[in-house]
Design an enzyme around this catalytic site. Structure first.
Site, mmCIF file in Angstrom:
data_model
loop_
_atom_site.group_PDB
_atom_site.id
_atom_site.type_symbol
_atom_site.label_atom_id
_atom_site.label_comp_id
_atom_site.label_asym_id
_atom_site.label_seq_id
_atom_site.Cartn_x
_atom_site.Cartn_y
_atom_site.Cartn_z
ATOM 1 N N ASN A 74 0.820 -1.220 -0.003
ATOM 2 C CA ASN A 74 -0.205 0.034 -0.047
ATOM 3 C C ASN A 74 0.938 1.332 -0.197
ATOM 4 O OD1 ASN A 74 -2.595 1.697 0.677
ATOM 5 N ND2 ASN A 74 -1.274 2.188 2.686
ATOM 6 N N SER A 127 -4.532 3.262 -8.544
ATOM 7 C CA SER A 127 -5.433 4.739 -8.102
ATOM 8 C C SER A 127 -6.041 4.850 -9.464
ATOM 9 C CB SER A 127 -4.366 5.932 -8.216
ATOM 10 O OG SER A 127 -5.070 6.955 -8.135
ATOM 11 N N TYR A 140 3.131 10.454 -10.880
ATOM 12 C CA TYR A 140 2.115 9.610 -10.137
ATOM 13 C C TYR A 140 1.154 8.770 -11.077
ATOM 14 C CZ TYR A 140 -1.388 8.242 -6.564
ATOM 15 O OH TYR A 140 -2.394 7.802 -5.757
ATOM 16 N N ALA A 142 1.397 7.669 -13.984
ATOM 17 C CA ALA A 142 2.170 6.630 -14.874
ATOM 18 C C ALA A 142 2.518 5.411 -13.747
ATOM 19 C CB ALA A 142 3.500 7.361 -15.568
ATOM 20 N N SER A 143 2.842 5.804 -12.832
ATOM 21 C CA SER A 143 3.451 5.010 -11.745
ATOM 22 C C SER A 143 2.223 3.870 -11.376
ATOM 23 C CB SER A 143 3.947 5.540 -10.509
ATOM 24 O OG SER A 143 3.106 6.049 -9.628
ATOM 25 N N LYS A 144 0.954 4.649 -11.171
ATOM 26 C CA LYS A 144 -0.201 3.732 -10.845
ATOM 27 C C LYS A 144 -0.647 2.862 -12.145
ATOM 28 C CE LYS A 144 -0.227 4.953 -6.631
ATOM 29 N NZ LYS A 144 0.180 4.090 -5.524
ATOM 30 N N ILE A 173 -9.382 10.186 -1.349
ATOM 31 C CA ILE A 173 -9.705 9.565 -0.170
ATOM 32 C C ILE A 173 -8.636 10.552 0.923
ATOM 33 C CG2 ILE A 173 -9.195 7.633 1.342
ATOM 34 C CD1 ILE A 173 -10.868 6.909 -1.130
#
Length: 250
Positions: A74, A127, A140, A142-144, A173
């Site tokens: 996580n 995400s 971010y 691209a990473s997800k 969230i």
């Protein structure tokens, strides 16, 4: 109660937000849980993007508790809101190290231990930003997107092991990572506008993502594998956004 009775679980990013909620929920359902984080408030210190530390975390938990059944990868960072033209290669490398290499390391080192116990469940936090543009910065997002593809690939490569690998794709969230967004809205007296782009007209709570992780970790999800479970109040049904051009890229 007891949906994870007798299971041994690791949760990264466990000091706050989604990870903390997941630790508490897994414990309440009967699991032995080790929470790991780089900040205080977790059972063990671990940099989720460090191969040595992730391997050491899994080795220690397996030795101390007799194995591993669940790994909730996580831990993640946002990387801020800078545009592509403003970010450096070093910015991207660090975001990918935590957000994408971290889940890769979790899968690489957890899978052999789980195989010895006849199977298990690996859950990675992705995400809605990994689904399409409009929900996060470029690095971010691209990473997800990489995490979503990673669980698909891993599920295939682990065929026959009874190890399920899935991702959760949260929307907005309230966590430590999104605190600046919430604080800004509250400071401006616009708290009522948080989550207004979702059909449910609100942001989500960490426990709502933790419940999704519990489902994927449990036998109730025994035939779910290689999937990205979207938990976003309906945001990804449209991803409405205001387009902003950076003239330095034109």
């Amino acid at each position: 109660m007891g949906r994870l009775q007798g299971r041994i679980a690791i949760v990264t990013g466990a000091a706050s937000g989604i990870g903390k909620a997941a630790v508490e929920l897994f414990l309440s359902e009967g699991a032995t849980v080790v929470g790991a984080d780089v900040t205080e408030g977790a059972d063990m210190a671990c940099d989720a993007g460090s191969e040595e530390q992730v391997r050491g975390l899994i080795d220690r938990v397996s030795r101390d508790h007799g194995g591993l059944d669940i790994f909730f990868a996580n831990a993640g960072i946002s990387g801020g809101f800078a545009s592509i033209s403003e970010q450096t290669a070093e910015d991207w490398a660090e975001i990918l190290r935590i957000n994408l290499i971290g889940p890769f390391l979790a899968i690489k080192y957890a899978a052999p231990v789980m195989k010895d116990r006849g199977g298990g469940s690996i859950i990675c936090t992705a995400s809605v930003a990994g689904l399409r543009s409009g929900a996060g910065g470029a690095a971010y997002s691209a990473s997800k997107a990489g995490v979503i593809n990673l669980v698909q690939t891993a599920a295939q490569q682990l065929s026959g092991t009874n190890i399920r690998v899935n991702a959760i794709c949260p929307g907005l969230i309230e966590t430590g990572m999104t605190k600046p967004i919430y604080d800004m809205a509250r400071d401006r007296g616009q708290e009522h506008r948080i989550g207004e782009l979702t059909p449910l007209q609100r942001g989500g709570e960490p426990i709502e993502i933790a419940r999704a992780a519990l489902f994927l970790a449990s036998d109730e999800a025994s035939y779910i594998n290689g999937q990205g479970l979207v938990v976003d109040g309906g945001l990804a049904s449209s991803h409405p956004t205001t387009r902003r051009f950076d003239i330095r890229m034109l």
